[in-house]
Design an enzyme around this catalytic site. Structure first.
Site, PDB file in Angstrom:
ATOM      1  N   ILE A 101       0.853  -1.194   0.000  1.00  0.00           N
ATOM      2  CA  ILE A 101       0.000   0.000   0.000  1.00  0.00           C
ATOM      3  C   ILE A 101       0.891   1.247   0.000  1.00  0.00           C
ATOM      4  CG2 ILE A 101      -1.872   1.221   1.164  1.00  0.00           C
ATOM      5  CD1 ILE A 101      -2.794  -1.438   2.320  1.00  0.00           C
ATOM      6  N   HIS A 102       1.287   1.660  -1.206  1.00  0.00           N
ATOM      7  CA  HIS A 102       2.026   2.923  -1.325  1.00  0.00           C
ATOM      8  C   HIS A 102       1.017   4.025  -1.635  1.00  0.00           C
ATOM      9  CE1 HIS A 102       2.076   2.794  -5.825  1.00  0.00           C
ATOM     10  NE2 HIS A 102       2.006   1.488  -5.603  1.00  0.00           N
ATOM     11  N   ALA A 103       1.494   5.172  -2.116  1.00  0.00           N
ATOM     12  CA  ALA A 103       0.621   6.345  -2.192  1.00  0.00           C
ATOM     13  C   ALA A 103      -0.621   6.138  -3.073  1.00  0.00           C
ATOM     14  CB  ALA A 103       1.420   7.555  -2.689  1.00  0.00           C
ATOM     15  N   GLU A 141      -2.284  -3.403  -9.979  1.00  0.00           N
ATOM     16  CA  GLU A 141      -0.822  -3.468 -10.084  1.00  0.00           C
ATOM     17  C   GLU A 141      -0.325  -4.918 -10.188  1.00  0.00           C
ATOM     18  OE1 GLU A 141       1.026  -1.307  -6.967  1.00  0.00           O
ATOM     19  OE2 GLU A 141       0.244   0.620  -7.677  1.00  0.00           O
TER      20      GLU A 141
END
Lengths: 321, 90
Positions: free
Chosen positions: B14-16, B87
């Site tokens: 969980i990145h930006a 992703e």
């Protein structure tokens, strides 16, 4: 106001003389008339080949420059040959002609210009520098341009074009910026022209640096805040669109997605700011400008940098686990 | 109070961008919604909070909600995470 270029639609020899005559030191050789002939091309022409008889592809709709080469060529000819040589050029409708280096135009040239009613100027300046200044000026006049509804302001040297529906608060927000020391370029109507891959914005000469503020009326920024609060022209580096909050799609809150807006075929970064009660739009415009400067300086946005740090931290965490 | 445990399925975690997607789903609901990792519990409507969780791919996170629409809220947020955010998966 300086640096506002004539409209190419109505750009005549007379307007060229008025606007550039002083800089190029142009003097009419004689009263030939022809000041209403339209300048239709940003290019210039050296008529040497045409004088010598090769008239194929002669660019008669360009401004003709008689430099030392052309005048020397003419002077070497007999009067009859000279008349014929000049006639090669003036059998076309010549926009206007400039004799450079302070050279005296031969009588046959003056006579041909008179007869065809085409303006003939002389200038004491050297040919190449004169051509350089003239082409540069013509390039600006004929640059692709568009008028946009918005307000252009210089924030720390960054040209920010504020757009959005009328009455959303563009002028008020920019008034706040001016009060904080930034410079107004144009309010309500911005003339944008393309120079290479850059966009240059100016205001309208009549409107000048007036702003229309609802409830107050016309405000002269130059008189009220001083000339330091205004700027004649400014590149357009960022577009900020102010949006009604209810129309705003909350797709991206992180600022990771880069939006662009094409103006005259040039892509400009676009930031969309929802206008909500209590939001300080002036401050947000200032921040948007600073972030755009920083993004250009460092090659990436602060959102990207933060995200890289986060991904790196997650990577380290996974290694520990 | 409703709870659901999900595994972060994408490689980067969980990145930006995923955080923004989670928040966007969460703000649609009136319930209070939280995300919980072994280390931390954060408000799912706060993008900074969700990013601080630093939930890498393969981590288990607990989605919980309290309020009138808690059941649908938890499912909606969990679905966003399970989708892998469009992703590359682990």
């Amino acid at each position: 106001m300086q640096d506002r270029y004539p409209d190419p639609e109505t750009f005549s020899t007379g307007i060229l003389f008025e606007s550039l005559g002083r800089k190029l030191e142009l003097e009419p050789v004689t009263d030939t008339g022809g000041y209403n002939r339209m300048v239709v091309s940003p290019d210039i022409s050296r008529p040497g080949l045409c004088l010598s008889g090769y008239t194929y592809k002669f660019m008669h709709d360009r401004i003709q420059i008689f430099g030392e080469t052309e005048i020397t060529l003419l002077k070497q000819l007999s009067p009859a040959e000279r008349t014929a040589a000049v006639a090669n050029v003036y059998s076309f409708s010549v926009v206007c002609a400039i004799v450079t280096k302070g050279l005296t135009p031969p009588d046959e040239l003056v006579a041909a210009a008179l007869e065809s009613g085409s303006a003939l100027f002389s200038s004491p300046q050297d040919t190449t520098p004169l051509i350089h200044d003239l082409t540069h000026y013509l390039g600006e006049v004929f640059a692709p341009h568009v008028s946009l509804h918005g307000t252009l302001v210089d924030i720390y040297g960054e040209g920010v074009l504020v757009m959005g529906r009328s009455a959303i608060g563009k002028s008020e927000a920019v008034l706040g910026l001016v009060e904080r020391g930034h410079r107004l370029v144009a309010d309500d109507l911005v003339r944008v022209r393309r120079a290479g891959n850059r966009l240059i914005g100016t205001g309208d000469a009549l409107i000048g640096f007036h702003m229309e503020i609802r409830g107050i009326g016309f405000v002269s920024i130059a008189e009220l805040f001083g000339v330091g609060a205004t700027k004649e022209m400014q590149s357009v580096d960022l577009v900020v669109r102010l949006l009604d909050a209810d129309l705003t799609d909350e797709t991206d809150r992180s600022g990771l997605e880069e939006n662009l807006m094409a103006v005259l075929g040039v892509d400009i970064p676009l930031v969309e700011i929802p206008v909500l009660p209590g939001r300080n739009i002036t401050l947000l415009l200032e921040v948007a400008a600073m972030m755009n400067i920083q993004a250009k300086d460092t090659g990436c946005t602060s959102a990207e940098r933060l995200n890289r740090k986060l991904i790196a931290r997650m990577g380290r965490k996974r290694l520990r686990d | 109070m409703v709870e659901l445990v999900v595994t972060v399925p994408n490689k980067l975690g969980i990145h930006a961008r995923p955080a923004a997607m989670i928040v966007r789903a969460a703000v649609e609901f009136d319930s209070e919604i939280w995300l919980e990792s072994p280390a931390d519990k954060v408000n799912a409507k706060s993008i900074m909070g969700v990013m601080t969780l630093a939930a890498s791919g393969g981590t288990s996170v607990t989605v919980s909600a309290a309020g009138d629409d808690e059941t649908t809220a938890v499912e909606a947020v969990a679905d966003v995470i399970k989708s892998g955010f469009g992703e590359e998966m682990i």
